[in-house]
Structure formats: C-alpha cells, structure tokens
Motif scaffolding. Sequence first.
Motif, PDB file in Angstrom:
ATOM      1  N   LEU A 134       0.870  -1.330  -0.080  1.00 25.02           N
ATOM      2  CA  LEU A 134       0.073  -0.153   0.077  1.00 25.02           C
ATOM      3  C   LEU A 134       0.899   1.286  -0.018  1.00 25.02           C
ATOM      4  O   LEU A 134       1.698   1.266   0.761  1.00 25.02           O
ATOM      5  N   ILE A 135       0.404   2.199  -0.883  1.00 24.95           N
ATOM      6  CA  ILE A 135       1.181   3.449  -0.814  1.00 24.95           C
ATOM      7  C   ILE A 135       0.172   4.462  -0.343  1.00 24.95           C
ATOM      8  O   ILE A 135      -1.028   4.701  -0.994  1.00 24.95           O
ATOM      9  N   GLU A 136       0.354   5.299   0.842  1.00 24.81           N
ATOM     10  CA  GLU A 136      -0.614   6.024   1.170  1.00 24.81           C
ATOM     11  C   GLU A 136      -2.140   5.348   1.231  1.00 24.81           C
ATOM     12  O   GLU A 136      -3.116   6.167   1.081  1.00 24.81           O
ATOM     13  N   GLY A 137      -2.181   4.259   1.762  1.00 25.10           N
ATOM     14  CA  GLY A 137      -3.468   3.441   2.062  1.00 25.10           C
ATOM     15  C   GLY A 137      -4.079   3.036   0.573  1.00 25.10           C
ATOM     16  O   GLY A 137      -4.988   2.223   0.650  1.00 25.10           O
ATOM     17  N   GLU A 151      -7.104   3.949  -8.428  1.00 26.29           N
ATOM     18  CA  GLU A 151      -6.336   4.688  -7.147  1.00 26.29           C
ATOM     19  C   GLU A 151      -4.849   3.856  -7.075  1.00 26.29           C
ATOM     20  O   GLU A 151      -4.187   4.778  -6.519  1.00 26.29           O
ATOM     21  N   ALA A 152      -4.590   2.790  -7.722  1.00 21.39           N
ATOM     22  CA  ALA A 152      -3.304   2.474  -7.593  1.00 21.39           C
ATOM     23  C   ALA A 152      -2.196   3.203  -8.415  1.00 21.39           C
ATOM     24  O   ALA A 152      -1.309   3.723  -8.272  1.00 21.39           O
ATOM     25  N   VAL A 153      -2.918   3.444  -9.639  1.00 22.96           N
ATOM     26  CA  VAL A 153      -2.114   4.194 -10.800  1.00 22.96           C
ATOM     27  C   VAL A 153      -1.893   5.815 -10.011  1.00 22.96           C
ATOM     28  O   VAL A 153      -0.698   6.205 -10.020  1.00 22.96           O
ATOM     29  N   ALA A 154      -2.909   6.202  -9.175  1.00 22.26           N
ATOM     30  CA  ALA A 154      -2.842   7.634  -8.792  1.00 22.26           C
ATOM     31  C   ALA A 154      -1.790   7.580  -7.840  1.00 22.26           C
ATOM     32  O   ALA A 154      -0.780   8.514  -7.579  1.00 22.26           O
ATOM     33  N   ALA A 155      -1.702   6.575  -6.842  1.00 21.94           N
ATOM     34  CA  ALA A 155      -0.769   6.326  -5.638  1.00 21.94           C
ATOM     35  C   ALA A 155       0.599   6.174  -6.229  1.00 21.94           C
ATOM     36  O   ALA A 155       1.810   6.691  -5.801  1.00 21.94           O
ATOM     37  N   LEU A 156       0.895   5.395  -7.342  1.00 23.18           N
ATOM     38  CA  LEU A 156       2.159   5.285  -7.823  1.00 23.18           C
ATOM     39  C   LEU A 156       2.776   6.613  -8.339  1.00 23.18           C
ATOM     40  O   LEU A 156       4.148   6.800  -8.317  1.00 23.18           O
ATOM     41  N   ARG A 157       1.964   7.524  -8.910  1.00 25.56           N
ATOM     42  CA  ARG A 157       2.561   8.940  -9.040  1.00 25.56           C
ATOM     43  C   ARG A 157       3.261   9.576  -8.044  1.00 25.56           C
ATOM     44  O   ARG A 157       3.807  10.546  -8.098  1.00 25.56           O
ATOM     45  N   ALA A 158       3.151   9.028  -6.779  1.00 29.02           N
ATOM     46  CA  ALA A 158       3.539   9.642  -5.358  1.00 29.02           C
ATOM     47  C   ALA A 158       4.944   9.231  -5.300  1.00 29.02           C
ATOM     48  O   ALA A 158       5.729   9.631  -4.422  1.00 29.02           O
ATOM     49  N   VAL A 159       5.579   8.288  -5.931  1.00 28.03           N
ATOM     50  CA  VAL A 159       6.523   7.486  -5.934  1.00 28.03           C
ATOM     51  C   VAL A 159       7.349   7.763  -6.804  1.00 28.03           C
ATOM     52  O   VAL A 159       7.228   7.543  -8.288  1.00 28.03           O
ATOM     53  N   PRO A 178       6.860  14.621 -16.824  1.00 31.17           N
ATOM     54  CA  PRO A 178       5.843  15.803 -16.285  1.00 31.17           C
ATOM     55  C   PRO A 178       5.018  16.237 -17.583  1.00 31.17           C
ATOM     56  O   PRO A 178       3.455  16.589 -17.226  1.00 31.17           O
ATOM     57  N   VAL A 179       5.315  16.244 -18.626  1.00 29.73           N
ATOM     58  CA  VAL A 179       4.492  16.481 -19.873  1.00 29.73           C
ATOM     59  C   VAL A 179       3.588  15.329 -20.328  1.00 29.73           C
ATOM     60  O   VAL A 179       2.466  15.388 -20.138  1.00 29.73           O
ATOM     61  N   LEU A 180       4.113  14.220 -20.256  1.00 29.97           N
ATOM     62  CA  LEU A 180       3.377  12.965 -20.728  1.00 29.97           C
ATOM     63  C   LEU A 180       2.404  12.289 -19.687  1.00 29.97           C
ATOM     64  O   LEU A 180       1.256  11.908 -20.057  1.00 29.97           O
ATOM     65  N   LEU A 181       2.907  12.498 -18.552  1.00 26.80           N
ATOM     66  CA  LEU A 181       2.259  11.870 -17.283  1.00 26.80           C
ATOM     67  C   LEU A 181       1.424  12.922 -16.265  1.00 26.80           C
ATOM     68  O   LEU A 181       0.541  12.839 -15.530  1.00 26.80           O
ATOM     69  N   ALA A 223      11.416  15.779 -10.755  1.00 25.41           N
ATOM     70  CA  ALA A 223      10.640  16.493 -11.433  1.00 25.41           C
ATOM     71  C   ALA A 223       9.161  16.018 -11.626  1.00 25.41           C
ATOM     72  O   ALA A 223       8.180  16.843 -11.802  1.00 25.41           O
ATOM     73  N   MET A 224       8.840  14.932 -11.289  1.00 28.68           N
ATOM     74  CA  MET A 224       7.583  14.446 -10.799  1.00 28.68           C
ATOM     75  C   MET A 224       7.011  14.709  -9.606  1.00 28.68           C
ATOM     76  O   MET A 224       5.806  14.391  -9.087  1.00 28.68           O
ATOM     77  N   GLU A 225       7.849  15.240  -8.778  1.00 29.41           N
ATOM     78  CA  GLU A 225       7.457  15.966  -7.444  1.00 29.41           C
ATOM     79  C   GLU A 225       6.978  14.867  -6.528  1.00 29.41           C
ATOM     80  O   GLU A 225       5.680  14.883  -5.927  1.00 29.41           O
TER      81      GLU A 225
END
Length: 250
Positions: free
Chosen positions: A67-70, A79-87, A110-113, A160-162
């Motif tokens: 789990l990433i951030e729950g 939700e998994a795809v969104a969570a993976l952007r935090a990593v 940052p442009v594509l995703l 760069a993906m913060e």
Amino acid sequence: MTDASGHAAVSLRQVDKYYGAYHALRSIDLEIAPRERIVICGPSGSGKSTLIRCMNRLEVPDSGAVLIEGAKITDASREAVAALRAVGMVFQQFNLFPHKTVLENCTLAPVLLGGLSLPEAEARAISYLDKVRIGDQAGKYPGQLSGGQQQRAAIARALAMEPRILLFDEPTSALDPEMIKEVLDVMTALAGEGRTMVCVTHEMGFAREVADRILFMDQGQIIEDARPADFFAAPKSERARTFLEQILSH
C-alpha cells in the motif's frame, strides 16, 4: 507512523515473492511513516532490491499487499495508478535516455504523465537540475556527463515528478569512488526536505547520518529494524555483526 489521513507512506503486509523456486521475499511486514528516512542494507542476494522494487510495482508480489498512502498498488485500479505517481525511483544504472538531453530526460514524464506544458516542465526541471548542482549541464546528452553527473540527472528526473516518496536502489554502486560523495551529498540534502526516503545502499556513513531506521535483510527477511545508533553499536544478530565488520573494514 501515519499522516493526517491516517495512512502510512508505505505498508507491506505479508509480502512473498518467488523467482521460480527461489523464495526472494519471505512474509515481509513493514510500515514506513510519512517523511521517514529508511536505509535497507544486507548481503548480496538478501532481497533488498526486490523489496524496494515492490514499493512501486516494478515487481509484483506473489502474495500479500503493498500500500502507498493507503492505496493497494497490487491492484490494477485507478487508485493504484494515482498512488504510484507519489513514488519516484532512482536506479543503480541511471536509466537515462541516451538520445535525449538531460533537460529532455527531466521533462518527458511531467509532460506525458503529469499534464504540464513544455515551458512549465522545463522551468521545473531546471530548478531541480540546479538543486542537484548540474543546471549548467541541461543541454548535454548523458554520454557527455560523468557517472556522478548522470546519477544526479537521474535524481533530478525523479524529483521533476514531485514525488512524496523517493526510492533509491543502490544509487552509488555503479560509480567510481570519487563520484560517490557528490551523489551522497545531494541525497543528504534531499533527506532534510521532508520527503519519505527509502534507500538500498552499502554506504554506512550515509546510513548513520541520514537514516531514521536501518533495516538489515538476510535470506529474504528483515532480521533487524533499528535506529542507526543501536544498529552500529550493538547489532542483535550474528549475521548483521559479520556484515558490518566486512563493510566497515574496507
């Protein structure tokens, strides 16, 4: 161990991973708090890289949950795809696109995703290239840089993906000794900025200075989970004592 939403940054629950008959991870349970800095160490083949790669679904466990951030990233859900952007992840071998400039490497995701315009992505990328001290190399290609500069470019690309969570898989092991310090200095500076950091490394000076906790792995298990002062002063297992003696004697 949780943030305002009540979630750990990273949770692994009874995670097992096999490669054929080889049992690479054995019933791993782990919680990492937001903004916590974790160093994972251990002998070669102990499961360190497999463990960290499970944290961004580069490896998918055979059983258990990550789990990433729950959000359960072992599911193929929105939700998994969104969570993976935090990593964000920094690899051992840099993995930069050789046919793109350093700046282009840092603006691609940052442009594509991330949905940024190219000018927005370039401004963000340049700020992070400046942060890792290679802003003057933005127009060069990876092959024109030293190994240390390439790894710092890879760190800027991840930043760069913060991401709120930054993973490092042996980021200095492919570098010449004189280039290791420049990368560790950047990582040490980043450690003070409030991100969750998980780093697989043999650099024990870095571990002692930066880590909140040290995880020592052997044979697919976490056999020690300790504060640096306790781990270095009095490791509990004979395996960890032997490992430290070998590492620190070099």
